[in-house]
Design an enzyme around this catalytic site. Sequence first.
Site, PDB file in Angstrom:
ATOM      1  N   GLU A  70     -20.221 -12.753  -5.112  1.00  0.00           N
ATOM      2  CA  GLU A  70     -19.601 -13.344  -6.240  1.00  0.00           C
ATOM      3  C   GLU A  70     -19.954 -14.912  -6.136  1.00  0.00           C
ATOM      4  O   GLU A  70     -20.279 -15.539  -7.264  1.00  0.00           O
ATOM      5  CB  GLU A  70     -18.313 -13.288  -6.463  1.00  0.00           C
ATOM      6  CG  GLU A  70     -17.833 -11.943  -6.729  1.00  0.00           C
ATOM      7  CD  GLU A  70     -18.125 -11.499  -8.061  1.00  0.00           C
ATOM      8  OE1 GLU A  70     -18.452 -12.508  -9.008  1.00  0.00           O
ATOM      9  OE2 GLU A  70     -17.830 -10.481  -8.577  1.00  0.00           O
ATOM     10  N   SER A 330      34.437  21.470   7.380  1.00  0.00           N
ATOM     11  CA  SER A 330      34.741  21.439   8.834  1.00  0.00           C
ATOM     12  C   SER A 330      34.092  20.412   9.767  1.00  0.00           C
ATOM     13  O   SER A 330      34.194  20.496  10.915  1.00  0.00           O
ATOM     14  CB  SER A 330      34.453  23.003   9.418  1.00  0.00           C
ATOM     15  OG  SER A 330      35.002  23.896   8.645  1.00  0.00           O
TER      16      SER A 330
END
Length: 680
Positions: A70, A330
């Site tokens: 680029e 329980s």
Amino acid sequence: MTAVALVFGLEAADRAYPPPLDAARVVSAEVLDANGDLLRAFATPEGRWRLKTGVADVDPQYLRMLVAYEDHRFYDHHGIDPMAIGRAFVQLVTHGRIVSGGSTLSMQVARLIEPRGQRSMTAKLLQIVRAIQIERRLTKEQILDIYLTHAPYGGNLEGVRAASLAYFGKEPRHLSVAQSALLVALPQLPEKRRPDRNLSAAQAARHRVLERAAVATIIGEGEAERAALTPVPADRRQLPAYAAHLAELALKKQPDVIQRRTTLRRGVQQGLEAVADTAAKRLGPKVSVAMVMADAKTGEIIGEVGSANYFDSGRAGWIDMTRILRSPGSTLKPFIYGLAFEQGYVAQETIIEDRPADFYGYRPRNFDMNYQGDVSVRQALQLSLNVPAVRLLDAVGPTRLLVRFRRAEVNLKLPPNEAPGLAIGLGGVGVTLKDLVQLYAGLANRGKAMRIGDGVQDQPGPIDSEPLMEPVATWNITDILSDIIAPRGSKQLGIAYKTGTSYGNRDAWSIGYDGAHVLGVWVGRPDNGAVPGLAGYVSAAPILFEAFAKSGVAITPFPPPPMGAVRISATELPISQRRFSVTAAGLLAASSREPAPQIVYPPEGARVDLGAGTGADRIAPLALKLQGGRAPFRWLANGKPLPELSRRRTNQWTPDGAGYSTLTVIDAAGRAASVRVFVE
């Protein structure tokens, strides 16, 4: 003078019309795991996936390829590249159209933070000015950071990190050459080159990047040809989306932070969520599953599933069931038994009755409506029998049980206007899954209370209070629970676990732990509706075992037994511990008129200095004195009987080391007394 005036004029204009750098700060909110891996991201207000990305977050080779393709003079110019602009102008004149724009990376950043509708000479001139302004304010690395975060990749994907996760399913720091080349190519024409929409265009664009001479010099001879053979992904993946409920909590607690760190581990979270989703589909359309997994040594939550599917309205998936009060069934029974072990009321092989009983009008029944008769305490806990648990709770006292829970910073929710009663032992109280995990973390830590964090900001760790339970008692509980058979179809893992089912089959629970981790599972309907056939052992326990196996954590063996811990056979138990029985008055009393035994020395809560902390070779013995009771007397230290029965009301005991200990005396009539002391 004119030149000076021009310079000052430009400076003034630069200050008056600065580049809109604030726009670059708008990024997606992120929630990370303990290692910094992405758990979940949130789109920006305009619906963009824009993940904050810096130079340190990407593969260095990708960065070199980007600059080479680029803007290969990026590190030398100050915003514009005259040679590139000249080349672009010549191409415009020669071809009669724009062939290349001559834009530097700085100019592209200017366009990204201040987009223009159409390409024009005016727009290009503004980009040039903005690029120069940006270069004056930011370093080259900061400019690259903005590009890496905002570059377009088609649809609502912005930034190389979002694109890497969407197309390759990985962070950009681990890109291959082929993947890097594709991500370099896409931002030029992001919509036309989207691999999920136009695969051939994406392949051609990647090929041009690999062919570029400057890029080829970076990646090495032959690497471009090999990379070109790699298929381009044709599908777009979903970005990581784990821990929906915890991510919401993180956003609420840290609204102004971009990246919120949690204590979760992504691998563990993935495993738990997959298990919860599969299990919920198997159990029914309105049934949900919640899980909490914690590190028992640190108290940190490493995995949390608030519901089976956050977006499933039929399961009310938006409700975080890890923090909703429900009946625990329980699951509190192990703590009742632990207190009974502490007080010396029972040993593992003590016989206890499982027959219909009436406790001041309270008549507990077993889950299957059957009774086993005489069973050992070990069997009673493993079978989760209700009547024996209530017998023991009646002896130790519901209030004492709640006091122990408060030591662990867990406050159970009692029914309105009710005092603690025996129904606590069978689920007659409200508790959250997170609180249950916090209680069981105490068992995994040999009785040391542990604070479980919230996964975001709450500080986990040991609770500075008296122990939840003594080490010998917790060892007894772990020894019993670790011997329970795994549910049908599950592999025995070497964990201790307990199940529970609430009244009316509304909640199924299973809580398990090894030497380092605790995992809690809840199954039920968020609307508290009954689910026929729902039970802890058949519904929640298989999920517990599967989740432990798929969490990725290695099962940690339990530590060796603490001093004084031993499983005594039934024939070796003192007569007073061979059978446990209670009446309306508590422990079975003698028929004689002697008063119950009472320990007069050491007194309850005493701190006695026996030289345990001085490093001396020998710890001094502690004198024991009692009043009342019927001889002979059996003394127990931390649940372990002293060598001989004694007919005298004085005795002595030499502790194994420093720390808390419980001393218990039982007389010939089965009456007991206990004190708790701290040996120094």
